[in-house]
Design a protein around this motif. Sequence first.
Motif: not given
Length: 551
Positions: A113-118, A151-160, A186-197
């Motif tokens: 439910x969390x992942x589906x509804x964000x 865990x969402x950032x910039x409209x992207x679902x990264x997990x939970x 903050x975890x979502x932001x760091x994940x996004x930065x990690x993916x970008x890096x």
Amino acid sequence: MFQLRSQINSLPSKSVMKLMSAPNNINQPNFNLVAALEAAQHISRELNVDKLVSLSLSLLLELSEADSGAVILADDGEFLVAASIPDPISERSPRLSLASTDADSLPMLMIQKTLGDRTESIWNQDAPESYFVDDLYWLTHDPQSAICIPLCEAGRLLGAIYLEDKHNQNLIQSGCLQVLRSLCQQVAISLMRSHELSDITQRKEVEEALKRSNSLLKSQREASVDGVLAVDEQGRIVSYNHRFCQLWQIPESILQSVEYGGLLSLLQHHLQLPEGLVEALENAYDADEMYTQQEIYLADHRVIDCYSGQVHSPEGKFYGMVWYFRDVTERIRIQQELQVEKDRSESLLLNMLPEAIAKKLKHSRASMADGFEEVSVLFADIVGFTELSNSLSPTEVVELLNQIFSMFDDLCDRHKLEKIKTIGDAYMVVSGLPQPRYDHAEAISCMALDMQAAVAQIKTIKGTQISMRIGINSGPVVAGVIGTKKFIYDLWGDTVNVASRMESLGIAEAIQVTEATYVRIHDKFNLKQRGLIPVKGKGEMLTYWLCSKKN
């Protein structure tokens, strides 16, 4: 206070705002806002995904005093458990799809439910949510409270992130929730930065690998003895090496010229390219085969070996054409010289042996012999040669024999007979082997008459007339090659011995034949009976003189 402020200033503004807005009257007496700020700082600094998820889960559990938790990350459309406390995740983490309902590990309905509804989902044992109240997980584990935050950032679902507490409901108090949401952000932001890096790092690695590959390919091309030319699907030159320019005497500046735009077709029409090169380029495009090979013989006597082929992707998409050119002039010259030497050796061998026997000897050095039931053997000898040779110089003797025997060799070829050998001034020939023939006696009789006619035209330098004795016999013989050195094809048997006797017991300018030969030719040749003559080892034999061929 100064230390806390500096820590806050080092955090991303979004996390700082959420943490600063968290109420100070949290119902958890030991909840430490400074520890939360330090946790956010640690999370913001970690860019390694594996370390980030483990660190984040540990800090969240420590701050919230929850009992257990897990981090679920998105991975190519699926979800996997990236970290789990207290059960550490092995390298082969179970992949969790939205349709999974594993009641032993995690509350899958809540996570789905969390992942589906964000949106975050909360479990309160005192007031359970009806959507996932029937999840068997709650009956098995009986936690007092739990929360799952996307865990969402910039409209992207990264997990939970999932946390649960088996003993109390402090986890879902408003103050604690607000801090957990901020840290999860903050975890979502760091994940996004990690993916970008990671993307940047991978892109740099790909670019570096491409540069390295191109450098290796270029070095390989330049080190190659072949001239290399490659064009793309539009006919644009994309690769060549210095050897190609050397072979075809094309300046590299022309291939790099903007005027032609690198198009091979423009170069063909505007440059005086060698005719062989143009032909090779056109043949490659016209060929039905994927790969072609041809030898190009140029006006300057060079020979260029051209190998061309189409270039396709693994899926079969056409990418272009490639040509390899190699100067094989020296190789062709050596091959031609070897062929000349081989032909000379073949000719020499065939002058010594019949063709069929020569072929057998090429494959086997063992002695070989065959029996032939129907052959005719001829011996010819120059009359008075010993006395004649005493009056001539050695050179004149050899020249005279060469003149006579060369004429006989030509007659052998004309009548398709097999010369066996010469012994001094004697000449031996056979008819009917190694290929049997029914007219062997007739053929050798014609040969004998032609030999007498040829010798009648020869006189020595001193004017002495040359004459010959010839003897012929017909019957069975054994023929073959024996020994291991200086091979010679020879005949054995009584037929040979008697033919030799017919010559030695004959007279000058005459052809003596046995009765065995007579019965085979008397209907086509004019013969005169000589009568009975004594023959060593045979007693008396009836012989005949061969006079001429009947009209």
